[in-house]
Design an enzyme around this catalytic site. Structure first.
Site, PDB file in Angstrom:
ATOM      1  N   PRO A  95     -10.971  23.194  10.499  1.00 43.23           N
ATOM      2  CA  PRO A  95     -12.327  22.649  10.567  1.00 43.23           C
ATOM      3  C   PRO A  95     -12.656  21.668   9.451  1.00 43.23           C
ATOM      4  CG  PRO A  95     -12.351  24.971   9.931  1.00 43.23           C
ATOM      5  CD  PRO A  95     -10.957  24.654  10.390  1.00 43.23           C
ATOM      6  N   ASN A  96     -13.329  20.624   9.865  1.00 45.10           N
ATOM      7  CA  ASN A  96     -13.877  19.573   8.986  1.00 45.10           C
ATOM      8  C   ASN A  96     -12.818  18.589   8.473  1.00 45.10           C
ATOM      9  OD1 ASN A  96     -16.635  20.551   9.085  1.00 45.10           O
ATOM     10  ND2 ASN A  96     -15.898  22.265   7.864  1.00 45.10           N
ATOM     11  N   ARG A 139     -15.545  12.618   3.997  1.00 41.82           N
ATOM     12  CA  ARG A 139     -16.026  13.932   3.570  1.00 41.82           C
ATOM     13  C   ARG A 139     -15.749  14.148   2.075  1.00 41.82           C
ATOM     14  NH1 ARG A 139     -12.720  19.518   4.595  1.00 41.82           N
ATOM     15  NH2 ARG A 139     -14.352  20.936   3.863  1.00 41.82           N
ATOM     16  N   TYR A 185     -11.685  15.405  -1.674  1.00 39.62           N
ATOM     17  CA  TYR A 185     -10.621  15.298  -0.667  1.00 39.62           C
ATOM     18  C   TYR A 185      -9.971  13.909  -0.604  1.00 39.62           C
ATOM     19  CZ  TYR A 185     -12.463  19.780   0.836  1.00 39.62           C
ATOM     20  OH  TYR A 185     -12.865  21.096   0.865  1.00 39.62           O
ATOM     21  N   ASN A 225      -3.131  23.549   7.224  1.00 38.90           N
ATOM     22  CA  ASN A 225      -4.304  23.529   6.361  1.00 38.90           C
ATOM     23  C   ASN A 225      -5.431  24.048   7.238  1.00 38.90           C
ATOM     24  OD1 ASN A 225      -6.532  23.115   4.804  1.00 38.90           O
ATOM     25  ND2 ASN A 225      -6.016  21.006   4.216  1.00 38.90           N
ATOM     26  N   ALA A 266     -11.647  25.971   5.940  1.00 40.80           N
ATOM     27  CA  ALA A 266     -12.419  27.150   5.535  1.00 40.80           C
ATOM     28  C   ALA A 266     -11.924  28.445   6.185  1.00 40.80           C
ATOM     29  CB  ALA A 266     -13.888  26.929   5.868  1.00 40.80           C
ATOM     30  N   GLU A 299       1.430  26.763   3.832  1.00 38.97           N
ATOM     31  CA  GLU A 299      -0.018  26.600   3.698  1.00 38.97           C
ATOM     32  C   GLU A 299      -0.292  25.448   2.726  1.00 38.97           C
ATOM     33  OE1 GLU A 299      -1.816  30.118   2.098  1.00 38.97           O
ATOM     34  OE2 GLU A 299      -3.791  29.197   1.905  1.00 38.97           O
ATOM     35  N   HIS A 322      -3.339  22.945   0.884  1.00 31.31           N
ATOM     36  CA  HIS A 322      -4.722  22.553   0.599  1.00 31.31           C
ATOM     37  C   HIS A 322      -4.704  21.282  -0.217  1.00 31.31           C
ATOM     38  CE1 HIS A 322      -6.090  26.156   2.389  1.00 31.31           C
ATOM     39  NE2 HIS A 322      -5.243  26.829   1.654  1.00 31.31           N
ATOM     40  N   ARG A 373     -11.989  25.687  -7.824  1.00 31.46           N
ATOM     41  CA  ARG A 373     -13.259  25.527  -7.109  1.00 31.46           C
ATOM     42  C   ARG A 373     -13.995  26.874  -7.022  1.00 31.46           C
ATOM     43  NH1 ARG A 373     -12.273  22.212  -1.824  1.00 31.46           N
ATOM     44  NH2 ARG A 373     -14.557  22.078  -1.974  1.00 31.46           N
TER      45      ARG A 373
HETATM   46  C1  DHK Z   1     -10.042  22.259   2.936  1.00 27.49           C
HETATM   47  C2  DHK Z   1     -11.202  22.828   3.316  1.00 27.49           C
HETATM   48  O1  DHK Z   1     -11.861  22.388   4.382  1.00 27.49           O
HETATM   49  C3  DHK Z   1     -11.831  23.893   2.525  1.00 27.49           C
HETATM   50  O2  DHK Z   1     -12.615  24.757   3.319  1.00 27.49           O
HETATM   51  C4  DHK Z   1     -10.815  24.678   1.716  1.00 27.49           C
HETATM   52  C5  DHK Z   1      -9.200  22.805   1.859  1.00 27.49           C
HETATM   53  C6  DHK Z   1      -9.948  23.728   0.920  1.00 27.49           C
HETATM   54  C7  DHK Z   1      -8.373  21.731   1.172  1.00 27.49           C
HETATM   55  O3  DHK Z   1      -8.418  21.599  -0.051  1.00 27.49           O
HETATM   56  O4  DHK Z   1      -7.658  21.026   1.874  1.00 27.49           O
HETATM   57  O5  DHK Z   1     -11.490  25.574   0.869  1.00 27.49           O
END
Ligand code: DHK
Length: 152
Positions: free
Chosen positions: A18-19, A26, A31, A82, A85, A106, A108, A115
């Protein structure tokens, strides 16, 4: 004729949760400014260089991610995930990764340990062979490299 690419070693499933479709706009301070398309392109290129193909999927829906992990059994040789959340909430994703018995990495983009406290725990880490945090989008290339080595 000499083949121009490495021998085909199978498919890697590249999953973004998600996202992550909003990468590029974003919270760029966290990011970065690369888009999801950029991430997928660089991961596909790294996979191809290592002799794999890459199948990329992004979803904002937990069940769609679970379904994709199930579908990887028999069609992929490894998973890069990845989960966004869902990393911090999803027993279902953890169980799916454990169920398919494929090596998983995994990733991130951010260093989740620098964080908020709620990002420090991952339900997925215990069922992934490798965890990469805080390397930015280069983490996806590192993930391919980890699978390259472990798959022999
Ligand atoms: C991406 C997200 O969307 C967050 O919810 C994670 C992760 C971290 C990232 O760092 O890629 O907490």
């Amino acid at each position: 004729m000499t083949p121009s690419t490495a021998p085909h070693r199978g498919a890697l499933l590249i999953l973004n949760g998600p996202n992550l479709n909003l990468l590029g706009t974003r919270e760029p301070g966290i990011y970065g400014t690369a888009t999801l398309a950029d991430v997928e392109q660089l991961t596909e290129a790294a996979a191809e260089t290592a002799g794999f193909t890459a199948t990329c999927l992004q979803s904002n829906h937990e069940g769609a991610l679970v379904d994709a992990i199930h579908a990887a059994r028999g069609t992929a040789v490894g998973i890069i995930i990845n989960a966004g959340a869902y990393t911090h909430t999803s027993v279902a994703l953890r169980d799916a990764i454990a169920a398919v018995e494929l090596p998983a990495v995994e990733v991130h983009i951010s260093n989740v340990h620098q964080r908020e406290e709620f990002r420090h725990h991952s339900y997925l880490s215990a069922v992934c062979q490798t965890v990469i945090v805080g390397a930015g989008i280069h983490g996806y290339e590192l993930a391919v490299s980890a699978l390259d080595k472990s798959l022999g």
